[in-house]
Every structure is written in C-alpha cells, then in structure tokens.
Design an enzyme around this catalytic site. Sequence first.
Site, PDB file in Angstrom:
ATOM      1  N   HIS A 261     -32.088  -2.425 121.141  1.00 39.81           N
ATOM      2  CA  HIS A 261     -32.835  -1.326 120.492  1.00 39.81           C
ATOM      3  C   HIS A 261     -32.356  -0.070 121.238  1.00 39.81           C
ATOM      4  O   HIS A 261     -31.729  -0.122 122.172  1.00 39.81           O
ATOM      5  CB  HIS A 261     -34.329  -1.568 120.829  1.00 39.81           C
ATOM      6  CG  HIS A 261     -34.817  -1.360 122.035  1.00 39.81           C
ATOM      7  ND1 HIS A 261     -34.727  -0.401 123.025  1.00 39.81           N
ATOM      8  CD2 HIS A 261     -35.454  -2.397 122.807  1.00 39.81           C
ATOM      9  CE1 HIS A 261     -35.197  -0.556 124.237  1.00 39.81           C
ATOM     10  NE2 HIS A 261     -35.612  -1.833 124.255  1.00 39.81           N
ATOM     11  N   CYS A 279     -34.423  -6.100 127.793  1.00 36.97           N
ATOM     12  CA  CYS A 279     -33.635  -5.668 126.492  1.00 36.97           C
ATOM     13  C   CYS A 279     -32.420  -5.083 126.775  1.00 36.97           C
ATOM     14  O   CYS A 279     -32.020  -4.759 127.886  1.00 36.97           O
ATOM     15  CB  CYS A 279     -34.520  -4.602 125.594  1.00 36.97           C
ATOM     16  SG  CYS A 279     -36.044  -5.419 125.108  1.00 36.97           S
TER      17      CYS A 279
END
Length: 332
Positions: A261, A279
């Site tokens: 992301h 992440c």
Amino acid sequence: MKRVTRMIPALLALVVATACAAEIAPIPQGQAMAAPQTQAAVPVAATTTPAATPAAAAKAPRKVKLEIADITPMGEKTEKVGVGFPIIVTFDRDVKTKDRATVEALLQVESDKPNEGAWRWVSARKVIYRTKAYWKPYQKVLFTARLSELPGNTGGKDVSRRFAVGAQNISLVDTKKHVMKVYRNGKLAKKIPISAGRGGLMRGGVDVYLTTSGTHLTMGKKSVETMTSSWMGVTDPKDPRYYKEEIPWAVRISDSGEYVHQSAGYYQYLGRSNQSHGCVRATPAGAKWFYNLAQRGDVVKITGTKRKLQWNNGWSYWQLSYSQWKKGSALS
C-alpha cells in the site's frame, strides 16, 4: 487439456496477525478484486429425458446430499486472475472423510494450456485446487463439478465456472534492499522503493512487526483501506500505541493483515530502511500503479526477513512443494 482431481482432512492453523491490519475482517473468498457482485455457479446443461409420470415421480423424490455454496475466483466475465490463482470450492455441508475421494473424483479442471494440478482438503467443507507450476497467461480454465453423478445425490446439479487468466504479474520484494521489482510477462515493468516491517513486537514467540517472507498471492484490493491498532487490543485513542488511518491503494497479500500500500507519509524511509508494522509500504505513484495492475492470484515473493509465511495464511499455498500439496488429496 488435462483433467486432474484430488484432496485432505481439515487442517487450518491460526495465523498470528500483523500490525498493518485492516479494520474489517479478512476478504471473503468469493469477493473479487474490485468487489463485484456475487456470481452464482453455472449449472451444466442436463441431457433431455422424457417427462416422468406422477407415479414415477412419487417413487423417486428429489434428494440432495451435496451442493456447492461458493466458488472462488469469479467467472471470466467478472475478473481476470493471476497465474498463481487457486480454485477454492466450498460445499453447502460437511463432506465426511470416507466420502471425500468420491466427491473429489467428480471435480474436473481443464485448461486451454494443460497444467498438472491437485486438490487439497483444508476443512470438511472446503477443497482447494493448485497447479504444479503457475498457469500460463492469457487462457481460459474450466472447472466442472459433476455432482449429479454422486451416489444418492439424485437432486444434485452439475456446476461449472470458466476463469480467465490475465497477464503474468510476478513481484519480487527484497526487504534488505528495500525495493519491489514488478515483472509483467517476464519483463521488468517497474522498480518501486519500499519500506517493510521493522520488527520488534513479539507475540507468542513471533515478531509480528516483521513482514513474512515467502510466496504470497494477491487476494483483494481497496482504493482506501482503514488500518487500526485493534488487532493488538489497542482501541483507546488515548493510548500512545493507538492508530486509525485511511490508507490509499491497498492490495491484500495475506490473512494476517499484510498489504502492499501507499506509505502514510514517512517517504524518507522508502528505499532506505524498514519502518512499517509489517506491510510493504510504497511511494504514492508506485502504490497506485501496482494497485491498478493487480489481479487476484498475482504472485508477490518477499525475501529478507526471519519470519516465514505459513502456507495457510491467506492464499499462500505455493509455500508447500507440489509433493507436499498432493498429500492433501483424498485420491493420493
């Protein structure tokens, strides 16, 4: 075209969550990348037979022992899938261990470009098909369940779904060099500076702040995803560990909360050091580009961390060798 059929007893371990967790529950297996409407399985046309007399109908009542509740991915008219995609079949009721070989033998997979594959039972209701090697891009794959042939399933209907395989997208994430290289149909399409999990939070002997190393598959995506600290029990906004952020261009790659992301600021770390909660953070331009490219079932290989991706964390089925995978078949 090659037909392969196979499955095992239920075996789904709990997955330790990472900090980069979405506010919502993990994506349902039937939800496509762009969240299309649920697509029902397509019954296979039955052979025409003479109409039964009332007396005959009374002697042969409709009996249904087993039907399909869900098939993932969606059909060819709804989405294109990546070359690593699995076929996930969920039945409407439990299949007893003694009956699984019979049911599995009625599941057929045919592709335009033949590829060996096998089924693996992961629960009493769910069986998953994975190929030995990645699917070849730009082809159609037909799944058929001949449930009308299941003994005693006189009311059961055959079901089929055709999938469309898109481009071959394989991304290599090097957490030590802090870069993601995206290959499209074998050619390097883009290099994206990234920042992966920094580590430092132990839960149950696992550093949940580390990104998991292994072969992930993209499972879904959202243009904006809500990330919160609730995964670690922190819900009080006054707690210094609390966070709730709206994160753009989020592509999910595991059930434990890992995404590729856009970085929420902290751009100075991209390409230089690992600072995320687990992440893969990317530049705004890189994250948006990857989001637009992503198909469910695309391959994302991550290297460089000490935390290993578990095979049943999301769609991480390529973590098992093919010989290991086949052991889950009821026909092996």
